[in-house]
Enzyme design. Structure first.
Site, PDB file in Angstrom:
ATOM      1  N   GLU A 340       0.801  -1.294   0.083  1.00 17.10           N
ATOM      2  CA  GLU A 340      -0.115  -0.038   0.075  1.00 17.10           C
ATOM      3  C   GLU A 340       0.860   1.383   0.024  1.00 17.10           C
ATOM      4  O   GLU A 340       0.758   2.135  -0.772  1.00 17.10           O
ATOM      5  CB  GLU A 340      -0.957   0.167   1.266  1.00 17.10           C
ATOM      6  N   ASP A 437     -10.201  -6.819   1.014  1.00 15.00           N
ATOM      7  CA  ASP A 437     -10.851  -8.196   0.968  1.00 15.00           C
ATOM      8  C   ASP A 437     -11.017  -8.670   2.199  1.00 15.00           C
ATOM      9  O   ASP A 437     -12.060  -9.687   2.445  1.00 15.00           O
ATOM     10  CB  ASP A 437      -9.945  -9.144   0.058  1.00 15.00           C
ATOM     11  N   LYS A 499     -16.470 -12.272  -3.536  1.00  9.85           N
ATOM     12  CA  LYS A 499     -15.605 -11.094  -3.919  1.00  9.85           C
ATOM     13  C   LYS A 499     -15.842 -10.921  -5.369  1.00  9.85           C
ATOM     14  O   LYS A 499     -15.804 -12.261  -6.337  1.00  9.85           O
ATOM     15  CB  LYS A 499     -14.206 -11.449  -3.974  1.00  9.85           C
ATOM     16  N   GLU A 871       3.657   2.545 -33.633  1.00 10.70           N
ATOM     17  CA  GLU A 871       3.871   2.787 -35.032  1.00 10.70           C
ATOM     18  C   GLU A 871       3.931   4.513 -35.186  1.00 10.70           C
ATOM     19  O   GLU A 871       4.817   4.922 -36.047  1.00 10.70           O
ATOM     20  CB  GLU A 871       2.648   2.390 -35.743  1.00 10.70           C
ATOM     21  N   ARG A 949      -9.942   1.081 -43.034  1.00 13.70           N
ATOM     22  CA  ARG A 949      -9.945  -0.468 -42.859  1.00 13.70           C
ATOM     23  C   ARG A 949     -11.153  -1.077 -42.076  1.00 13.70           C
ATOM     24  O   ARG A 949     -11.647  -2.038 -42.525  1.00 13.70           O
ATOM     25  CB  ARG A 949      -8.817  -1.156 -41.846  1.00 13.70           C
ATOM     26  N   ARG A 981      -3.283  -3.346 -33.340  1.00 14.04           N
ATOM     27  CA  ARG A 981      -3.342  -4.647 -33.993  1.00 14.04           C
ATOM     28  C   ARG A 981      -4.685  -4.853 -34.575  1.00 14.04           C
ATOM     29  O   ARG A 981      -5.871  -4.798 -33.612  1.00 14.04           O
ATOM     30  CB  ARG A 981      -2.928  -5.647 -33.127  1.00 14.04           C
ATOM     31  N   PHE A 983      -6.356  -2.581 -36.635  1.00 18.53           N
ATOM     32  CA  PHE A 983      -6.183  -1.214 -37.129  1.00 18.53           C
ATOM     33  C   PHE A 983      -7.451  -0.954 -37.658  1.00 18.53           C
ATOM     34  O   PHE A 983      -7.762  -0.784 -38.964  1.00 18.53           O
ATOM     35  CB  PHE A 983      -5.160  -1.506 -38.329  1.00 18.53           C
ATOM     36  N   ALA A1148       0.567  -3.710 -40.227  1.00 18.72           N
ATOM     37  CA  ALA A1148      -0.433  -4.102 -41.393  1.00 18.72           C
ATOM     38  C   ALA A1148      -0.369  -5.555 -41.613  1.00 18.72           C
ATOM     39  O   ALA A1148      -0.694  -5.988 -42.574  1.00 18.72           O
ATOM     40  CB  ALA A1148      -0.230  -3.286 -42.357  1.00 18.72           C
ATOM     41  N   GLU A1332      -2.071  -9.668 -37.176  1.00 21.68           N
ATOM     42  CA  GLU A1332      -3.465  -8.905 -36.637  1.00 21.68           C
ATOM     43  C   GLU A1332      -4.673 -10.009 -36.921  1.00 21.68           C
ATOM     44  O   GLU A1332      -5.544  -9.765 -36.367  1.00 21.68           O
ATOM     45  CB  GLU A1332      -3.603  -7.794 -37.688  1.00 21.68           C
TER      46      GLU A1332
HETATM   47  C1  LIG Z   1      -1.020  -5.407  -6.969  1.00 27.17           C
HETATM   48  C2  LIG Z   1      -1.703  -5.025  -5.879  1.00 27.17           C
HETATM   49  C3  LIG Z   1      -2.897  -5.852  -5.613  1.00 27.17           C
HETATM   50  C4  LIG Z   1      -3.646  -5.626  -4.577  1.00 27.17           C
HETATM   51  N1  LIG Z   1      -4.542  -6.690  -4.296  1.00 27.17           N
HETATM   52  C5  LIG Z   1      -5.595  -6.490  -3.241  1.00 27.17           C
HETATM   53  C6  LIG Z   1      -6.616  -7.476  -3.321  1.00 27.17           C
HETATM   54  O1  LIG Z   1      -6.869  -8.202  -4.060  1.00 27.17           O
HETATM   55  N2  LIG Z   1      -7.330  -7.316  -2.136  1.00 27.17           N
HETATM   56  C7  LIG Z   1      -6.779  -6.217  -1.075  1.00 27.17           C
HETATM   57  O2  LIG Z   1      -7.619  -6.182   0.066  1.00 27.17           O
HETATM   58  N3  LIG Z   1      -5.959  -5.408  -1.068  1.00 27.17           N
HETATM   59  C8  LIG Z   1      -5.149  -5.556  -2.263  1.00 27.17           C
HETATM   60  N4  LIG Z   1      -4.115  -4.849  -2.429  1.00 27.17           N
HETATM   61  C9  LIG Z   1      -3.754  -3.982  -1.228  1.00 27.17           C
HETATM   62  C10 LIG Z   1      -2.578  -4.665  -0.098  1.00 27.17           C
HETATM   63  O3  LIG Z   1      -1.826  -5.449  -0.976  1.00 27.17           O
HETATM   64  C11 LIG Z   1      -3.186  -5.085   1.164  1.00 27.17           C
HETATM   65  O4  LIG Z   1      -3.863  -4.131   1.698  1.00 27.17           O
HETATM   66  C12 LIG Z   1      -2.004  -5.447   1.955  1.00 27.17           C
HETATM   67  O5  LIG Z   1      -2.734  -6.157   2.848  1.00 27.17           O
HETATM   68  C13 LIG Z   1      -0.875  -4.282   2.525  1.00 27.17           C
HETATM   69  O6  LIG Z   1      -0.110  -5.040   3.386  1.00 27.17           O
HETATM   70  P1  LIG Z   1       1.473  -4.483   3.429  1.00 27.17           P
HETATM   71  O7  LIG Z   1       2.029  -5.174   4.597  1.00 27.17           O
HETATM   72  O8  LIG Z   1       1.921  -4.502   2.136  1.00 27.17           O
HETATM   73  O9  LIG Z   1       0.975  -3.117   4.008  1.00 27.17           O
HETATM   74  P2  LIG Z   1       1.925  -1.762   4.068  1.00 27.17           P
HETATM   75  O10 LIG Z   1       1.815  -1.063   2.538  1.00 27.17           O
HETATM   76  O11 LIG Z   1       3.134  -2.012   4.397  1.00 27.17           O
HETATM   77  O12 LIG Z   1       1.412  -0.871   4.979  1.00 27.17           O
HETATM   78  C14 LIG Z   1      -0.171  -0.398   4.642  1.00 27.17           C
HETATM   79  C15 LIG Z   1      -0.544   0.501   5.887  1.00 27.17           C
HETATM   80  O13 LIG Z   1      -0.409  -0.135   7.263  1.00 27.17           O
HETATM   81  C16 LIG Z   1       0.204   0.301   8.236  1.00 27.17           C
HETATM   82  N5  LIG Z   1       0.588  -0.975   8.957  1.00 27.17           N
HETATM   83  C17 LIG Z   1       1.479  -1.994   8.803  1.00 27.17           C
HETATM   84  N6  LIG Z   1       1.530  -2.638   9.725  1.00 27.17           N
HETATM   85  C18 LIG Z   1       1.027  -2.006  10.751  1.00 27.17           C
HETATM   86  C19 LIG Z   1       0.794  -2.314  12.234  1.00 27.17           C
HETATM   87  N7  LIG Z   1       1.385  -3.730  12.606  1.00 27.17           N
HETATM   88  N8  LIG Z   1       0.179  -1.642  13.019  1.00 27.17           N
HETATM   89  C20 LIG Z   1      -0.301  -0.485  12.497  1.00 27.17           C
HETATM   90  N9  LIG Z   1      -0.423  -0.185  11.005  1.00 27.17           N
HETATM   91  C21 LIG Z   1       0.516  -0.975  10.394  1.00 27.17           C
HETATM   92  C22 LIG Z   1       1.157   0.906   7.360  1.00 27.17           C
HETATM   93  O14 LIG Z   1       1.572   2.236   8.505  1.00 27.17           O
HETATM   94  C23 LIG Z   1       0.492   1.657   6.288  1.00 27.17           C
HETATM   95  O15 LIG Z   1      -0.389   2.649   6.629  1.00 27.17           O
HETATM   96  C24 LIG Z   1      -3.261  -4.900  -3.540  1.00 27.17           C
HETATM   97  C25 LIG Z   1      -2.161  -4.270  -3.626  1.00 27.17           C
HETATM   98  C26 LIG Z   1      -1.440  -4.210  -4.905  1.00 27.17           C
HETATM   99  C27 LIG Z   1      -0.106  -3.316  -4.822  1.00 27.17           C
END
Ligand SMILES: Cc1cc2nc3c(=O)[nH]c(=O)nc-3n(C[C@H](O)[C@H](O)[C@H](O)COP(=O)(O)OP(=O)(O)OC[C@H]3O[C@@H](n4cnc5c(N)ncnc54)[C@H](O)[C@@H]3O)c2cc1C
Ligand code: FES
Ligand code: FES
Length: 1402
Positions: A340, A437, A499, A871, A949, A981, A983, A1148, A1332
């Site tokens: 995040e 989630d 979900k 292109e 096209r 692709r 076009f 093309a 294409e």
């Molecule tokens: C490509 C991608 C796909 C994703 N898909 C999903 C998905 O399908 N479903 C979904 O719900 N989310 C999704 N996320 C969001 C994210 O991955 C999740 O929210 C994840 O659980 C965040 O965990 P992290 O450890 O990486 O958090 P960080 O990025 O490290 O931290 C997030 C926040 O939590 C705080 N924090 C961390 N640990 C603590 C703690 N112990 N106490 C208090 N605060 C804390 C941090 O300070 C920050 O504010 C996705 C993100 C990306 C980039």
């Protein structure tokens, strides 16, 4: 301590005061390890995947995890072993993973490939004997835009557990393990199979043919008696399909034989040969290093750079230390998985000056079990969480683990592996995202969190009280989440999670929920209920009224269900303009999920409600169906090299990370970086540009505006676009000024400091709006035949309607980029660009600088995908770097960020059509008037070519006696839409086919009947006056119908639909014909330059560029064939304007035709010159022959040229030849649709494609599969949306969804038409262009989905014709099903009127 210590590919690294802003990816690439790629920078594509190994103190074992290097802060790698693609193997000595993906055609452009290799490698390091299912799932965080995934999966599955491999894939696609001895060869009719098709279970029964080789396999090959054995023994090894004595038999499937031959040569995978986990790291992690070695300690690092975004970093090792840091720095940002935080930094440019890594704090990773609950340490990774949940589910009765099951269910579709391997529970909870989630499930389970701080100690907060608002929680400053407590469930309690996302895998939710009911076991009276939803409010919410109304009622009582649904819908209603959009769909999902829950829980609780019967239909937890593919091409090859399925010649370089793309070039001394100042306005007058503040920033060199363009400031073929704007901007994202600075970071920061004043002007965004307001470019293209009006007056049926297909983003994995290097004299510049169009790059930059074209050389080694997107629009990027280089006399680079690329580079044109059609009752088309409009964006670019096209493909494969096709391009305030692709071809065909579907609905006929009834016959004339020769569509239509068992499956699908209320299947059979030639006559030429050197090696240069489509491989094959040399003698280094001048863009689908003939002509001239020497020196090595010829002063260089004969079409007169020939194909698709959510699975696709006599059958199959996947994405998941203020909403993989490996057909069968007439085909070796043409066949999935929706509507009593636009996203499909849930969710018209939705289609 202010240094970090880790291992990189087996070597120890210590970094003193590391740059705290760097990601691991940036560090790797800065140190020259450029094999790891940057595709998006936001965790959404997997191109940056590396393996991170660590010793897990909790588990007391070494854990290997695939991670996204782009989201991994460098400071977190302390104590880890990082293995990158370079740590595996080289092209000369590849790792088995690399070898198999390369040789089984799993790499086209290669930009995604290192990421795929690393994901599979990591899986094997953890489990050297994985199942096919595990292999498929290991790629859930990797995207490929070229291959359609099938060859990658095939290659990867060669590592699958043998027991699974020998087991068969069941008809439903699932796999059952069968002992090896029982399995036979797996071919139909194998002697080991009983007549019924079941395996003969008599394990000891020998093959009936008396050998250990299956009789059926033997049938596919013949022994070649003349050649000597290569195995050293004077006997055949008997290995079917792989024996050196075998040759392909006419009629056999060469694809399978070639594959078996390749597989037989693979090195064995030996896990003991892998890089070990360094013993020093093991001691380090355990705190057992000796004094002279690095010690595991808390880290505290200060940045040396005052401009750095992160100034101070801590890595405490205990909870106390963490709390104490927080008491000193209350605003410090905790960082766990950074999935995040990293995205916030990257996309929102948020600065966190103090950051604290919490991963190494043991107290935050503890898991404790009690009788009533389990406490999960806040910062265990989601991968670990999933694993522990699995253990709990295994060890406790089902009724106790309902919550754990629901959590695990949601984790299955939570991001991809790379994210789950690092992201933590607390990260998800603390972010408090409305679409989290986990949070709804925690809330439904009545979980609670423990918060601790130095000041207040520990306290417990129920999840239901934790979320206060949009990304706001009950956490106080200084508090951290210690753990999450999830209670065990009780008897009579059911908890489920659901979900729905735009794409099944690796996607954030649209709506997600956790639903719980606790009932009295005897009476089914409801004691408690909690329905928690995400995606319906600024934060996770409970549907209070619906939950309340359930309590006291009898679960299973239909009236209670109705009350709950009504309450739920009243609470979960959204405003039409709600952030995130999709108001009606989201509302409908809440009740649909509740209904699903009701049906499943009734079933599981043994309640005999009617709905319980639907449990299996509405459940989403079936075993994931494995994908499988079959490719077929006959063994007819007229030639020694051409026609074989040779692997892409760069494949081994691509899989090992050795292949160089533009950004992999090491920076030259003093190199500068360029950033763009982009317009925030869709249409405005430029009042002023003030760069003073930007120039004050240390490291900034120049800010350039239109007045700095020394030469011509206009470009593109219509010269209607400025390089930099002088007085007006025309779309959000338009580059207004350029900043040149010492680094990307400084340049981008400075670009944000350039102050631009605008005066708003009216803007038009969508094609429909443009048609209404008359915002059109002048050009009109028309094809008029016969008299449509007369037919309309007399026809039995006349119908009118509209069709629409949306834009599509190219999403090449390598974004646009360019590096310009000044030569320092005579105004010379070398441009290294990711472009399909080196010549236009050269010419435009020369004009911009006001120098002759002979001073500029454009070089293209390869592209990481192009698909038409590079292109023309790439030219502007190269012009920018060259302009900056001109003013600074330094080398200048830019590689666009993914969001910059998507905002500026143009897309596939959306098209809107209005039609009026005359038909008879049998479905015979009599006349068609079709007026079509494309959204061209703000400038012409290639829109007229695309329009031509589209207009000339409005007939697709059908004879329409009277036509009036008219096409116009709309001028709008969006980026300039461009080549993609197909076009315009696929858009034209889509508009027509979508009309045919509505005609079929009106007439009560099947659309396949209409297609068949109207299909062209050999010799028919098209609306553009072209006779159809070599017309093979009817043959392929029959073949696919027969081999795909269309009639039987139609019946089966109808039967299934009759018996299934909420799941519907659909079937669709679609043909295509695609005209090959450039619409602009002069582009139909190709050139080459071939040198034979004295040692006999051959260097070929030609006019085409390599973007993954295998053009260089085909050209080398033609050269080898013509010069009668082995393929290894031929080399193609790059495409450059000083070796191939005045080239046409690689586009093309004509590049192998044009350049192939040019290569042939040059090689033929050389072969003729060398013939006397060869005859004289028969048997001598070619090097010797070449040397002799040279000494004899024979010219060993030849230039080749080719111009397509007879081509040239006059649109005004409807005269001349528009296309040299047509590439043709037919596809049959079958889908299954969950009508409650709109989610679908593509169950099976059969394709037959006519590619003439293929130059390289494996590459052509790869093009078909890849194009199909793109077409499927275009018409289903890929929705490209704008905000109404003209800003692009879908700016990256986070919300623009290209198909993932799980979206491809579960059963994908592709074959090439063989032996078809090619009498009129005058192309190189009678081959056909293929890039294409197959794309449109991807729309067969759309039409199959339409068929499924029709079945759903029929069930609800709907009989009206269905109007469905592309893309048919889950939202569109769900709403089109028009059932009671949708009706409940509808927003009254007056609440929509005059209000602007969150995002719009253009
Ligand atoms: C490509 C991608 C796909 C994703 N898909 C999903 C998905 O399908 N479903 C979904 O719900 N989310 C999704 N996320 C969001 C994210 O991955 C999740 O929210 C994840 O659980 C965040 O965990 P992290 O450890 O990486 O958090 P960080 O990025 O490290 O931290 C997030 C926040 O939590 C705080 N924090 C961390 N640990 C603590 C703690 N112990 N106490 C208090 N605060 C804390 C941090 O300070 C920050 O504010 C996705 C993100 C990306 C980039
Ligand atoms: S570049 Fe890291 S996931 Fe895309
Ligand atoms: S090969 Fe996968 S993106 Fe090109």
């Amino acid at each position: 301590m202010n240094s970090i210590f880790f291992y990189l590919n087996g070597k120890q690294v210590v970094l003193e005061s590391p740059d705290l802003d760097l990601t691991l990816l940036q560090y790797l690439r800065n140190t020259g390890l450029t094999g790891t790629k940057l595709g998006c920078g936001e965790g959404g594509c997997g191109a940056c995947t590396v393996m991170m190994s660590r010793y897990d103190v909790d588990l007391d074992k070494i854990v290997h995890a695939s991670v996204n290097a782009c989201l991994c802060p460098l400071y977190t790698v302390d104590g880890k072993h990082i293995i990158t693609i370079e740590g595996l193997g080289t092209s000369k000595a590849p790792h088995p993973v690399q070898e198999r993906i390369a040789l089984l055609h799993g790499s086209q452009c290669g930009f995604c490939t290192p990421g795929f290799v690393m994901s599979l490698y990591t899986l094997l390091r953890n489990n050297p004997n994985p199942t096919e299912l595990e292999i498929e799932e290991c790629f859930d965080g990797n995207l490929c835009r070229c291959t359609g995934y099938r060859p990658i999966l095939d290659a990867a599955k060669t590592f699958a557990d043998q027991a699974w491999k020998q087991g068969s894939v069941n008809p439903d696609g699932s796999v059952s393990a069968v002992p090896k001895s029982d399995s036979g060869c797996g071919l139909d009719g194998c002697c080991r199979q009983k007549e019924s098709g079941a395996r003969d279970t008599a394990a000891a029964a020998p093959c009936t043919n008396g050998s250990d080789v299956c009789c059926k396999q033997k049938d596919t090959v013949v022994r070649d008696p003349t050649t000597p054995y290569t195995n050293g023994a004077n006997a055949c090894c008997g290995k079917a399909g792989t024996c050196c004595k075998q040759t392909a038999q006419p009629g056999s499937n060469l694809a399978e034989i070639e594959k078996a031959q390749v597989i037989s040569q693979f090195q064995k995978y030996d896990p003991t040969q892998e890089l070990i986990f360094p013993p020093l790291l093991l001691r380090y992690a355990k705190g057992k290093t000796i004094a002279s070695e690095p010690q595991l300690r808390a880290l505290e690092i200060m940045s040396k750079d005052p401009q750095a975004w992160c100034q101070r970093f801590y890595r405490p090792l205990t909870l106390d230390a963490l709390l104490s840091i927080l008491s000193t720095h209350p605003a410090a940002k905790l960082v766990a998985g950074n999935s995040e935080v990293g995205v916030e930094i990257k996309l929102k440019r948020t600065k966190f000056p103090v950051q604290v890594a919490v991963n190494d704090i043991a107290e935050l990773r503890q898991i404790t079990h009690a009788e009533e609950h389990v406490r999960f340490g806040a910062n265990i990774t989601l991968a670990r969480f999933e694993h522990v949940l699995g253990e709990l589910i295994r060890d406790h009765p089902e009724e106790r683990t309902q919550g754990f099951r629901a959590l695990r269910e949601n984790l299955r579709y939570f991001a991809g592996n790379q994210i789950r391997n690092v992201a933590t529970i607390a990260g998800n909870i603390a972010t408090a995202s409305p679409i989290s989630d986990l949070n709804p499930v925690f809330m439904a389970c009545d979980a609670s969190v423990t918060l601790v701080s130095l000041a207040a100690g520990a306290r417990t907060v129920r999840m239901a009280d934790f979320f206060l608002g949009y990304r706001r929680t009950a956490m106080q400053q200084g508090e951290v989440i210690l753990d999450v407590c999830v209670p065990f469930s009780q008897r009579g309690e059911i908890i489920k999670a659901f979900k729905q996302a735009k794409r099944k895998d690796d996607d954030i939710a649209i709506v997600t929920c956790g639903l719980r009911v606790r009932t009295d076991v005897e009476t089914h009276r409801v004691r408690e209920a909690a329905f928690a939803y995400g995606g319906m409010a600024p934060t996770t919410v409970l549907a209070q009224r619906a939950s309340k109304c359930a309590v006291g009622g009898t679960w299973g009582d239909r009236a209670l269900l109705d009350r709950m649904l009504a309450e739920c819908q009243n609470e979960m209603r959204l405003d039409f303009t709600v952030p995130g959009g999709m108001a009606e769909y989201r509302a409908a999902l809440t009740t649909s999920f509740l209904f699903k829950f009701w049906a499943i829980s009734c079933h599981e609780l043994g309640i005999g409600a009617v709905e319980a019967a639907f449990a299996h239909e509405v459940a989403d937890d079936e075993q994931r169906v494995l994908s499988k593919g079959k490719q077929e091409y006959a063994s007819i090859t007229d030639r020694a090299i051409v026609g074989k399925g040779v692997a892409h010649l760069s494949a081994l370089k691509q899989v090992t990370g050795e292949a160089r793309y533009v950004d992999d070039m090491p920076p030259l001394q003093g190199e500068l970086y360029m950033a763009m100042v982009m317009s925030p306005k869709p249409h405005a007058r430029l009042v002023s540009i003030d760069s003073a503040e930007a120039l004050e920033l240390p490291g900034v060199c120049r800010v350039l505006t239109a007045s700095d363009v020394p030469g011509e400031n206009k470009w593109n073929i219509f010269h209607d676009e400025e390089i930099l704007p002088t007085s007006e901007v025309h779309y959000v994202g338009q580059p207004v000024a350029l900043v040149v600075a010492e680094s990307q970071k400084i340049a981008q920061e400075a670009a944000r400091r350039v102050r631009v004043e605008y005066e708003d002007l009216p803007a038009v965004l969508s094609v429909r709006e443009a048609v209404r307001s008359g915002s059109l470019f002048d050009e009109v293209r028309q094809l008029k035949n016969g008299d449509v009006e007369k037919e309309f007056a007399s026809a039995p049926v006349v119908l009118e309607g509209e069709s629409y297909c949306g834009p599509q983003e190219h999403f090449y994995l390598e974004t646009m980029g360019s590096v310009t290097v000044p030569k320092g004299e005579s105004g010379e510049f070398d441009i290294y660009a990711s472009t399909q169009n080196p010549t236009e790059t050269q010419l435009v930059t020369a004009e911009v600088l006001g120098v002759p074209a002979n001073r500029i050389v454009c070089h293209v080694k390869r592209m990481g995908g192009g698909f038409g997107g590079k292109e023309s629009r790439s030219v502007l990027i190269a012009a920018f770097t060259t302009l900056c280089s001109y003013h600074t006399n330094k080398s200048v680079r830019i590689i666009l960020d993914r969001d910059e690329d998507m905002q500026t580079s143009g897309q596939r044109h959306p098209f809107y059509g209005k039609w009026k059609v005359a038909v008879d009752k049998t479905g015979k088309l009599l006349a068609l008037r079709m007026h079509i409009y494309s959204n061209g964006g703000f400038s012409h670019d290639l829109s007229i070519g695309v329009l031509e096209r589209a207009v000339s493909h409005l007939d697709n494969c059908y004879r329409i006696p009277h036509t009036d096709f008219v096409g116009r391009v709309c001028r709008t305030n969006t980026q300039s839409n461009t080549a993609f692709r197909s076009f315009g071809g696929c858009q034209g065909m889509f508009l027509l086919e979508s009309m045919l579907c509505e005609v079929a609905d009106h007439l009560g006929l099947s659309v396949e009947h209409i297609r068949e009834t109207n299909m062209y016959k050999l010799g028919d004339m098209t609306p553009f006056s072209q006779r159809l020769d070599d017309w093979n569509v009817p043959t392929m239509w029959r073949q696919v119908k027969q081999s795909g068992e269309f009639d039987r499956r139609r019946h089966e699908v109808d039967e299934f639909n009759r018996g299934s209320r909420y799941r519907k299947r659909g079937l669709s059979l679609v043909p295509t014909k695609f005209g090959i030639s450039f619409g602009v006559k002069h582009l139909n030429q190709g050139m080459s330059l071939v040198h034979i050197y004295m040692d006999g090696s051959v260097l070929v240069a030609h006019g085409g560029t390599e973007m993954g489509q295998g053009l260089h491989t085909k050209m080398a094959m033609i050269a080898a064939e013509t010069l009668e040399l082995p393929l290894e003698s031929i080399f193609i280094s790059e495409t450059a304007t000083n070796t191939a001048a005045n080239t046409s863009p690689t586009a093309a689908s004509a590049s192998s035709d044009l350049n192939g003939y040019a290569v042939y002509n040059a090689c033929k001239a050389l072969a003729d010159r060398l013939r006397p020497y060869r005859e004289r020196m028969a048997g001598e090595p070619f090097g010797k022959i070449a040397k002799t010829a040279y000494l004899d002063r024979c010219n060993l260089t030849a230039a080749g040229h080719y111009a397509t004969p007879d081509i040239g079409f006059n649109w005004v007169k409807n005269e001349g030849l528009l296309y040299f020939y047509f590439t043709q194909g037919v596809a049959l698709a079958e889908v299954e649709l969950d009508t409650l959510t709109g989610a679908h699975t593509t169950r099976r696709v059969d394709i037959v494609m006519d590619v003439g006599k293929s130059l390289n059958k494996a590459i052509d199959i790869g093009q078909i599969e890849g194009a199909f996947a793109q077409g499927q994405g275009w018409t289903t998941t890929e929705e490209f949306l704008y905000f109404s203020n003209g800003r692009l909403f879908t700016q990256g993989p986070g919300n623009y969804k290209v198909p993932s490996a799980m979206d491809i057909p579960r059963d994908f069968r592709v074959s090439l038409l063989e032996g078809a007439p090619t009498s009129m085909l005058k192309t190189i070796f009678s081959s056909k262009g293929i890039g294409e043409p197959p794309l449109f066949l991807g729309a067969s999935v759309f039409f199959a989905l339409r068929d499924a929706v029709l079945a759903a509507r029929k069930h609800s009593g709907g009989t009206a014709a269905l109007h469905l636009e592309s893309p048919a996203t889950a939202e569109m499909l769900r709403l089109a099903c028009e059932d009671d849930f949708v009706e409940m969710a509808r927003i009254p018209h007056e609440q929509k009127e005059g209000r602007v939705p969150f995002a719009i289609r253009i």
